[in-house]
Design an enzyme around this catalytic site. Sequence first.
Site, PDB file in Angstrom:
ATOM      1  N   ARG A  83      35.704 -27.915 -26.150  1.00  0.00           N
ATOM      2  CA  ARG A  83      35.008 -28.981 -25.997  1.00  0.00           C
ATOM      3  C   ARG A  83      35.994 -30.452 -26.189  1.00  0.00           C
ATOM      4  O   ARG A  83      35.642 -31.556 -26.283  1.00  0.00           O
ATOM      5  CB  ARG A  83      34.352 -29.294 -27.529  1.00  0.00           C
ATOM      6  CG  ARG A  83      35.291 -29.196 -28.611  1.00  0.00           C
ATOM      7  CD  ARG A  83      34.491 -29.266 -29.784  1.00  0.00           C
ATOM      8  NE  ARG A  83      35.586 -29.666 -31.088  1.00  0.00           N
ATOM      9  CZ  ARG A  83      35.198 -30.113 -32.390  1.00  0.00           C
ATOM     10  NH1 ARG A  83      34.024 -30.614 -32.364  1.00  0.00           N
ATOM     11  NH2 ARG A  83      36.155 -30.031 -33.183  1.00  0.00           N
ATOM     12  N   SER A 130      26.280 -27.596 -32.503  1.00  0.00           N
ATOM     13  CA  SER A 130      27.548 -27.341 -31.908  1.00  0.00           C
ATOM     14  C   SER A 130      27.535 -26.720 -30.444  1.00  0.00           C
ATOM     15  O   SER A 130      28.533 -26.832 -29.911  1.00  0.00           O
ATOM     16  CB  SER A 130      28.350 -26.299 -32.865  1.00  0.00           C
ATOM     17  OG  SER A 130      28.080 -25.185 -33.083  1.00  0.00           O
ATOM     18  N   PHE A 138      34.616 -17.301 -34.313  1.00  0.00           N
ATOM     19  CA  PHE A 138      33.662 -16.434 -35.310  1.00  0.00           C
ATOM     20  C   PHE A 138      33.072 -15.299 -34.437  1.00  0.00           C
ATOM     21  O   PHE A 138      32.809 -14.297 -34.649  1.00  0.00           O
ATOM     22  CB  PHE A 138      32.769 -17.052 -36.200  1.00  0.00           C
ATOM     23  CG  PHE A 138      33.299 -18.308 -37.040  1.00  0.00           C
ATOM     24  CD1 PHE A 138      34.486 -18.124 -37.722  1.00  0.00           C
ATOM     25  CD2 PHE A 138      32.770 -19.551 -36.889  1.00  0.00           C
ATOM     26  CE1 PHE A 138      34.886 -19.009 -38.424  1.00  0.00           C
ATOM     27  CE2 PHE A 138      33.536 -20.642 -37.603  1.00  0.00           C
ATOM     28  CZ  PHE A 138      34.506 -20.180 -38.322  1.00  0.00           C
ATOM     29  N   ARG A 176      30.630 -29.037 -22.688  1.00  0.00           N
ATOM     30  CA  ARG A 176      29.541 -28.537 -23.282  1.00  0.00           C
ATOM     31  C   ARG A 176      28.061 -28.956 -22.683  1.00  0.00           C
ATOM     32  O   ARG A 176      27.075 -28.326 -22.770  1.00  0.00           O
ATOM     33  CB  ARG A 176      29.598 -28.729 -24.960  1.00  0.00           C
ATOM     34  CG  ARG A 176      30.752 -28.089 -25.615  1.00  0.00           C
ATOM     35  CD  ARG A 176      30.670 -28.216 -26.977  1.00  0.00           C
ATOM     36  NE  ARG A 176      30.854 -29.757 -27.345  1.00  0.00           N
ATOM     37  CZ  ARG A 176      30.978 -30.127 -28.680  1.00  0.00           C
ATOM     38  NH1 ARG A 176      30.662 -29.409 -29.509  1.00  0.00           N
ATOM     39  NH2 ARG A 176      31.017 -31.422 -28.655  1.00  0.00           N
ATOM     40  N   GLU A 211      27.354 -12.977 -37.633  1.00  0.00           N
ATOM     41  CA  GLU A 211      27.748 -12.795 -36.306  1.00  0.00           C
ATOM     42  C   GLU A 211      27.788 -11.436 -35.755  1.00  0.00           C
ATOM     43  O   GLU A 211      27.317 -11.350 -34.841  1.00  0.00           O
ATOM     44  CB  GLU A 211      29.205 -13.294 -36.176  1.00  0.00           C
ATOM     45  CG  GLU A 211      29.453 -14.721 -36.293  1.00  0.00           C
ATOM     46  CD  GLU A 211      29.348 -15.332 -37.616  1.00  0.00           C
ATOM     47  OE1 GLU A 211      29.418 -14.722 -38.662  1.00  0.00           O
ATOM     48  OE2 GLU A 211      28.850 -16.559 -37.608  1.00  0.00           O
TER      49      GLU A 211
END
Lengths: 320, 277
Positions: free
Chosen positions: A172, A42, A88, A15, A63
């Site tokens: 991640r 995030s 999501f 990330r 979303e």
Amino acid sequence: MAVAQATTAPGFDCRKAWAETLEQLAASDERIVVVVNDSVGSSNLGGFQTKFPDRTVNVGIAEQNMVGVAAGLANGGRIPFVSAASCFLTARAMEQIKADVAYAGFNVKLVGQSSGIAYGELGATHHSIEDFAWLRALGPITVIAPCDAWETAEAVKWAAAHDGPVYLRLSRMKVPTLDLPDRTFTPGQAELQRSGTDVTIIANGTTVHLALEAAKTLAEEGVSARVLNMHTISPLDTDAVSAAALETGAIVTVEEALDRGGLGGAVAEHTSATDPVPVQRVGFPGFMPTGSIANLFEEFGLSREGIASAARIAIRRKGA
Amino acid sequence: MTRALKTDNSQTLIRDKALWMRQHAMRMVYDKQLGHLGGDFSAIDVLATLYFGVLRYDPARPEWTERDRFVMSKGHATGALYTALAAAGYFPQDWLDTYMQHHSMLNGHPNRQYLPGVETNTGPLGHGFPVALGIAISGQIAGADYRTYVLTGDGEQQEGSNWEAAMTAGSRKVRNLTLIIDRNRLQQGARTEDTNGLDPLDDKYRAFGWHVVEIDGHEYGQLLDTLGAPVGDRQKPLCVIANTVKGKGVSFMEDQAKWHHGVPNAEQFAQAMKELV
């Protein structure tokens, strides 16, 4: 013989590579914007937001709107990177991804964070293991799962320069950075990580590192395993798959995803039509129980021994 | 191109264009025996006003970056959109004869890659509004002065994605965005208020941070005044609730849910064309 070596121990969070690369690109290309669903933190985009507040579009926890807005931003000439938890982003906005991005052909980059079972303990609602199958079904979207920090940075650069929709699937999980001589990243072209003649292990994302470990185990048994990093599953490098089938006669696919419809599905579809050879698919069977990534990987065979075992089965099935 | 002047003359032009659009939509749907005339006819006066009195565009340059954008969120109403684009000169008018034929550019729902002038692909409801919002935000980021208009059906407002977009637009004060709601009070199966009621729609949008105007969606003076007004000092997005009549212009179609996707037989077609003069 090319043999990839892990160099960055104990591992690197991709990330960081994603966010740093995007910030660098955005500094020289004003068209780049990010669209997020309350996911600045995030997505590691705090630095981006500080530097480019006007180019950070946070639509809140919404979303469908997020993906639609991104399509509109592309209509207006921006290059939007939508960044959100992939569970999501893909599931919640699937019709927007289909109609507003893929079918409309807008230049939108979808970046799924914490993919696969990165949110292991949070349960199956938060796992994103169906995304390969869903996104691969939408032809116009290039689907890429980078395996380390270097490849993540290269994929972000490529996506920004490419005129068309892209899905980047990021983890991640901390992973080592692979060291290969003269390494290049070419979407749609598998990267040979290790040469071999008895079986080919095809992996992507986090599982590339496990595949290399499994190849070492197999080498100790006198089995020569080829390892391919299939970072792009759509479009699939069918030449590399055919070569693997013809030259090694058996294939194992490994992915941090559903064991159908994604990488394994794509490889099996291709080989069944052109070069029928045994294909053992290592992945997850369906909704996953709660658990840490480490425990779930071990339980479902995404491990050095699990992959080596699948390779032994594939080799045994040759000519059967 | 400059914004049109609001004169009696331009209202005459818009009226003529709207009549032409109704005639050609009727013929398209009759010939193919497929389509959504009820929703076409409730929206045609809005589209005629936009394309012949309000929007800044150049059909020779459909991708002109400074064009005003119109997004047809109620994508099933292709009889309204395609006739507007043809009348505006985006493609030859005889293309309308190919409506929904095998491999036609005039798909049953609009596709931007097939047809010039279509801003985004719509059809599934609740998609156009968020896309239009993104176009408007893009304009704000780039400092462009184009305006973005989006038309949704009123039944379409039942889709949750609209309320996500409404919240974002109000919260971000996206003042260059105009939402037009085609308030004909009918959806495919029944009246909106008997299905999943929307009233009070105006208060809902006000509560979401919008400036709301309610007008007669078939009255060209009101449409021009509302849709053509400059953004000025307004710091909110604009919601125009256009009260309309489903099937407007054909006596036996007006305010009838069955004409959502009903198609005329020969006798009905002849009767409708007699009325559309």
